[in-house]
Design a protein around this motif. Structure first.
Motif, mmCIF file in Angstrom:
data_model
loop_
_atom_site.group_PDB
_atom_site.id
_atom_site.type_symbol
_atom_site.label_atom_id
_atom_site.label_comp_id
_atom_site.label_asym_id
_atom_site.label_seq_id
_atom_site.Cartn_x
_atom_site.Cartn_y
_atom_site.Cartn_z
ATOM 1 N N ASP A 206 0.849 -1.195 0.000
ATOM 2 C CA ASP A 206 0.000 0.000 0.000
ATOM 3 C C ASP A 206 0.885 1.246 0.000
ATOM 4 O O ASP A 206 0.806 2.096 0.875
ATOM 5 C CB ASP A 206 -0.916 -0.035 1.238
ATOM 6 C CG ASP A 206 -2.106 0.897 1.085
ATOM 7 O OD1 ASP A 206 -2.462 1.232 -0.067
ATOM 8 O OD2 ASP A 206 -2.673 1.315 2.108
ATOM 9 N N ARG A 207 1.780 1.291 -0.982
ATOM 10 C CA ARG A 207 2.730 2.394 -1.137
ATOM 11 C C ARG A 207 2.918 2.655 -2.620
ATOM 12 O O ARG A 207 2.657 1.777 -3.451
ATOM 13 C CB ARG A 207 4.087 2.004 -0.544
ATOM 14 C CG ARG A 207 4.136 1.965 0.951
ATOM 15 C CD ARG A 207 5.574 1.834 1.414
ATOM 16 N NE ARG A 207 6.117 0.508 1.163
ATOM 17 C CZ ARG A 207 7.424 0.232 1.056
ATOM 18 N NH1 ARG A 207 8.310 1.196 1.139
ATOM 19 N NH2 ARG A 207 7.832 -0.994 0.854
ATOM 20 N N PRO A 208 3.409 3.830 -2.988
ATOM 21 C CA PRO A 208 3.746 4.045 -4.395
ATOM 22 C C PRO A 208 4.907 3.139 -4.798
ATOM 23 O O PRO A 208 5.637 2.639 -3.941
ATOM 24 C CB PRO A 208 4.168 5.521 -4.445
ATOM 25 C CG PRO A 208 4.449 5.924 -3.051
ATOM 26 C CD PRO A 208 3.699 5.006 -2.143
ATOM 27 N N ILE A 224 2.545 -6.234 -13.090
ATOM 28 C CA ILE A 224 2.408 -5.412 -11.875
ATOM 29 C C ILE A 224 1.512 -4.210 -12.144
ATOM 30 O O ILE A 224 0.606 -3.892 -11.348
ATOM 31 C CB ILE A 224 3.815 -4.972 -11.383
ATOM 32 C CG1 ILE A 224 4.545 -6.169 -10.763
ATOM 33 C CG2 ILE A 224 3.719 -3.805 -10.403
ATOM 34 C CD1 ILE A 224 6.015 -5.924 -10.456
ATOM 35 N N VAL A 225 1.722 -3.529 -13.276
ATOM 36 C CA VAL A 225 0.938 -2.324 -13.571
ATOM 37 C C VAL A 225 -0.520 -2.693 -13.822
ATOM 38 O O VAL A 225 -1.436 -2.015 -13.347
ATOM 39 C CB VAL A 225 1.539 -1.568 -14.775
ATOM 40 C CG1 VAL A 225 0.652 -0.396 -15.164
ATOM 41 C CG2 VAL A 225 2.950 -1.079 -14.440
ATOM 42 N N GLU A 226 -0.742 -3.774 -14.565
ATOM 43 C CA GLU A 226 -2.118 -4.183 -14.850
ATOM 44 C C GLU A 226 -2.857 -4.535 -13.550
ATOM 45 O O GLU A 226 -4.019 -4.164 -13.357
ATOM 46 C CB GLU A 226 -2.121 -5.370 -15.816
ATOM 47 C CG GLU A 226 -3.450 -5.565 -16.507
ATOM 48 C CD GLU A 226 -3.376 -6.593 -17.631
ATOM 49 O OE1 GLU A 226 -2.460 -6.500 -18.463
ATOM 50 O OE2 GLU A 226 -4.232 -7.479 -17.649
ATOM 51 N N ALA A 227 -2.157 -5.242 -12.658
ATOM 52 C CA ALA A 227 -2.778 -5.597 -11.374
ATOM 53 C C ALA A 227 -3.032 -4.352 -10.536
ATOM 54 O O ALA A 227 -4.076 -4.237 -9.877
ATOM 55 C CB ALA A 227 -1.873 -6.569 -10.618
ATOM 56 N N ALA A 228 -2.083 -3.413 -10.564
ATOM 57 C CA ALA A 228 -2.245 -2.171 -9.787
ATOM 58 C C ALA A 228 -3.439 -1.375 -10.301
ATOM 59 O O ALA A 228 -4.207 -0.809 -9.511
ATOM 60 C CB ALA A 228 -0.964 -1.340 -9.870
ATOM 61 N N LEU A 229 -3.610 -1.341 -11.624
ATOM 62 C CA LEU A 229 -4.766 -0.652 -12.200
ATOM 63 C C LEU A 229 -6.064 -1.306 -11.718
ATOM 64 O O LEU A 229 -7.013 -0.629 -11.320
ATOM 65 C CB LEU A 229 -4.710 -0.718 -13.727
ATOM 66 C CG LEU A 229 -3.864 0.337 -14.439
ATOM 67 C CD1 LEU A 229 -3.689 -0.051 -15.903
ATOM 68 C CD2 LEU A 229 -4.505 1.718 -14.334
ATOM 69 N N ALA A 230 -6.085 -2.627 -11.747
ATOM 70 C CA ALA A 230 -7.301 -3.361 -11.388
ATOM 71 C C ALA A 230 -7.697 -3.136 -9.932
ATOM 72 O O ALA A 230 -8.880 -3.155 -9.597
ATOM 73 C CB ALA A 230 -7.102 -4.855 -11.651
ATOM 74 N N ASP A 235 -4.824 5.390 -7.682
ATOM 75 C CA ASP A 235 -5.659 6.448 -7.105
ATOM 76 C C ASP A 235 -5.113 6.869 -5.739
ATOM 77 O O ASP A 235 -5.223 8.020 -5.348
ATOM 78 C CB ASP A 235 -7.109 5.957 -6.948
ATOM 79 C CG ASP A 235 -7.722 5.617 -8.298
ATOM 80 O OD1 ASP A 235 -7.270 6.187 -9.303
ATOM 81 O OD2 ASP A 235 -8.630 4.756 -8.342
ATOM 82 N N ARG A 236 -4.542 5.918 -5.032
ATOM 83 C CA ARG A 236 -3.975 6.221 -3.712
ATOM 84 C C ARG A 236 -2.490 6.548 -3.807
ATOM 85 O O ARG A 236 -1.978 7.366 -3.056
ATOM 86 C CB ARG A 236 -4.151 5.012 -2.769
ATOM 87 C CG ARG A 236 -5.583 4.606 -2.528
ATOM 88 C CD ARG A 236 -5.697 3.500 -1.472
ATOM 89 N NE ARG A 236 -4.903 2.317 -1.773
ATOM 90 C CZ ARG A 236 -5.269 1.369 -2.642
ATOM 91 N NH1 ARG A 236 -6.422 1.479 -3.288
ATOM 92 N NH2 ARG A 236 -4.509 0.324 -2.866
ATOM 93 N N HIS A 237 -1.814 5.898 -4.763
ATOM 94 C CA HIS A 237 -0.358 6.001 -4.804
ATOM 95 C C HIS A 237 0.137 6.173 -6.238
ATOM 96 O O HIS A 237 0.438 5.176 -6.922
ATOM 97 C CB HIS A 237 0.280 4.735 -4.214
ATOM 98 C CG HIS A 237 -0.197 4.397 -2.849
ATOM 99 N ND1 HIS A 237 0.020 5.217 -1.760
ATOM 100 C CD2 HIS A 237 -0.910 3.340 -2.376
ATOM 101 C CE1 HIS A 237 -0.517 4.675 -0.694
ATOM 102 N NE2 HIS A 237 -1.093 3.530 -1.035
ATOM 103 N N PRO A 238 0.223 7.409 -6.717
ATOM 104 C CA PRO A 238 0.796 7.614 -8.054
ATOM 105 C C PRO A 238 2.166 6.944 -8.145
ATOM 106 O O PRO A 238 2.962 7.022 -7.206
ATOM 107 C CB PRO A 238 0.905 9.141 -8.151
ATOM 108 C CG PRO A 238 -0.164 9.648 -7.242
ATOM 109 C CD PRO A 238 -0.204 8.655 -6.095
ATOM 110 N N SER A 239 2.404 6.260 -9.236
ATOM 111 C CA SER A 239 3.623 5.452 -9.371
ATOM 112 C C SER A 239 4.220 5.650 -10.756
ATOM 113 O O SER A 239 3.639 6.332 -11.609
ATOM 114 C CB SER A 239 3.313 3.970 -9.132
ATOM 115 O OG SER A 239 2.797 3.784 -7.829
#
Lengths: 348, 109
Positions: A206-208, A224-230, A235-239
């Motif tokens: 739960d971190r950028p 990783i990015v696809e899972a983070a989008l899902a 929305d919480r952690h711009p990366s």
């Protein structure tokens, strides 16, 4: 079955069963043990152990990783099989905590090979049943008639579909990827062992993050990015992703990365760094959602090091060993980032 | 307190030119390889190879008193050998002393 006893550096002792001829690393991981490994394909030497009782057979006597086996009885567990009779091993390190899904062996069929450049392509394996994995992990694929397994990273968001998507790079002495590129294996039965690897996005993260990828190291980052989008992570952690390529002509998957940036509403940023040339304005105009620059990825990341030091993001690093090593040196020495905060994969 | 008699002392030449941040792998007369480093606090000596995979630590990074192995990024405080970060094992540190203008390294008997 052959009983294998393993003792770690701290004196912890456990047992697992291995079939005759089965790779010791595979058998141990499948039994849920936290055995040490990195590449799992004989290159890195991280799965070294000492045989203290019994005999093993070597499956690849000339494995590059055997350079770390300098004393009598030392073996690589990924390239050794129990030869019969009880076997005892001693590890130079402690057992690791197992925080990843269980490893197992599955069968499936190769499909959907698609070539992007002369040396990069994607393919899928249709499995007999779904397999759980974390975004960023990899698996070993063995094909009949091709000696030894080869490691490939999963590129998709883990799902309940009985299919895994992979990225392949045509390089080195491996015999499996050239056959994929010649389409000689379409529909062929393969064995998949996995999931493997610790450079993964975990449910509790739960971190950028800053993802740093060189060449085909981008494979796990896609997952990783696809899972983070899902999961609404951005929305919480711009990366951010920094993706190193040699040239515009040799670039790939930029359309997919552009889509990720759009889907994130710009909260996920991607910088593409070309090491061999400056980006052409016309080329940049094709991908308005991406940022382009010139240089090696570790130099590009260095320019944003102050924000890494301030935000303490998770750092993912994947790519060829020189790129990973240069990036790790920069993060650890110049950025004072603890190695415990960096999850890395070297693609030998 | 450790008595000096607890150690076998070997001369350590070729270290006077080391500046802060420098490190050098040296082969002792006994054949043992050691890594000698200079930090802000002085000269320090450790085993030459990482206790994890025997990687030569001369190829690692020295930043202040923190030595980092280049292979799996294990780290130690070279003044004490204490493991830092992801390191699972301490680093063997050797005693040093200077007598009559010459450096000596002590191997525990």
């Amino acid at each position: 079955m052959i009983e294998v006893t393993v003792e770690d550096r701290a004196g912890g002792r456990t047992r697992f069963a291995a079939r005759p001829g089965e790779r010791l690393l595979h058998a141990g991981l499948a039994a849920g043990l936290g055995l040490p490994y990195e590449c799992a394909t004989g290159t890195c030497g991280s799965c070294r152990a000492t045989v203290t009782e019994g005999d093993v057979g070597s499956l690849w006597a000339d494995a590059p990783g055997r350079r770390v086996c300098r004393r009598p009885g030392e073996i690589l567990m990924c390239q050794s099989a129990a030869a019969g009779g009880a076997l005892s091993l001693k590890l130079p390190t402690a057992f690791r905590d197992r925080r990843e899904p269980e490893c197992r062996s599955l069968s499936g069929r190769l499909s959907s090979f698609r070539r992007f450049t002369a040396e990069i392509g994607t393919f899928s394996v249709e499995l007999d049943e779904p397999v759980e994995h974390l975004p960023g992990q990899f698996a070993l694929i063995s094909a009949p008639g091709v000696e030894g397994p080869r490691a490939y990273s999963m590129t998709g968001n883990p799902s309940t579909e009985p299919r895994l998507d992979f990225l392949a790079r045509l390089s080195g002495p491996g015999k499996l990827t050239p056959r994929l590129f010649s389409n000689a294996l379409e529909g062929r039965e393969v064995e998949v062992f996995g999931p493997l690897g610790r450079a993964a996005l975990r449910p509790e993260d739960d971190r950028p993050f800053v993802a740093i990828a060189g060449g085909s190291g981008v494979a796990g980052m896609l997952s990783i990015v696809e899972a983070a989008l899902a999961r609404g992570h951005f929305d919480r952690h711009p990366s951010r992703l920094v993706f190193g390529l040699r040239s515009m002509e040799g670039s790939y998957l930029l359309d997919r990365l552009s889509e990720f940036v759009r889907l994130s509403g710009g909260l996920f940023r991607t910088t593409v760094a070309f090491s061999d040339e400056a980006p052409d304005p016309e080329f940049e105009a094709i991908f308005p959602d991406l940022e382009f620059t010139t240089g090696y990825v570790h130099d590009v990341v260095r320019s944003g090091l102050s924000s890494i030091s301030a935000d303490r993001p998770i750092c993912f690093v994947a790519g060829p060993p020189p790129m990973v090593d240069a990036t790790m040196r920069m993060l650890v020495v110049e950025g004072k980032v603890s190695p415990a905060e960096i999850r890395f994969d070297r693609f030998g | 307190m450790t008595a000096s008699d607890d150690f076998a002392w070997e001369p350590l030449d070729d270290v006077d030119d080391l500046e802060v941040g420098d490190r050098r792998e040296l082969s002792l007369a006994s054949g043992k390889l050691v890594l000698v480093m200079r930090t802000e606090t002085g000269l320090h000596a450790s085993c030459a190879d990482c206790p994890h995979q025997d990687t030569p630590l001369a190829e690692g990074m020295l930043d202040g008193s923190v030595l980092t192995c280049p292979l799996h990024f294990w780290q130690w405080d070279v003044t004490t050998g204490e493991p830092l970060g992801v390191a699972e094992l301490p680093l063997e540190i050797f005693e040093l002393k200077q007598e009559d203008g010459r450096w000596w390294i002590g191997m525990r008997r």
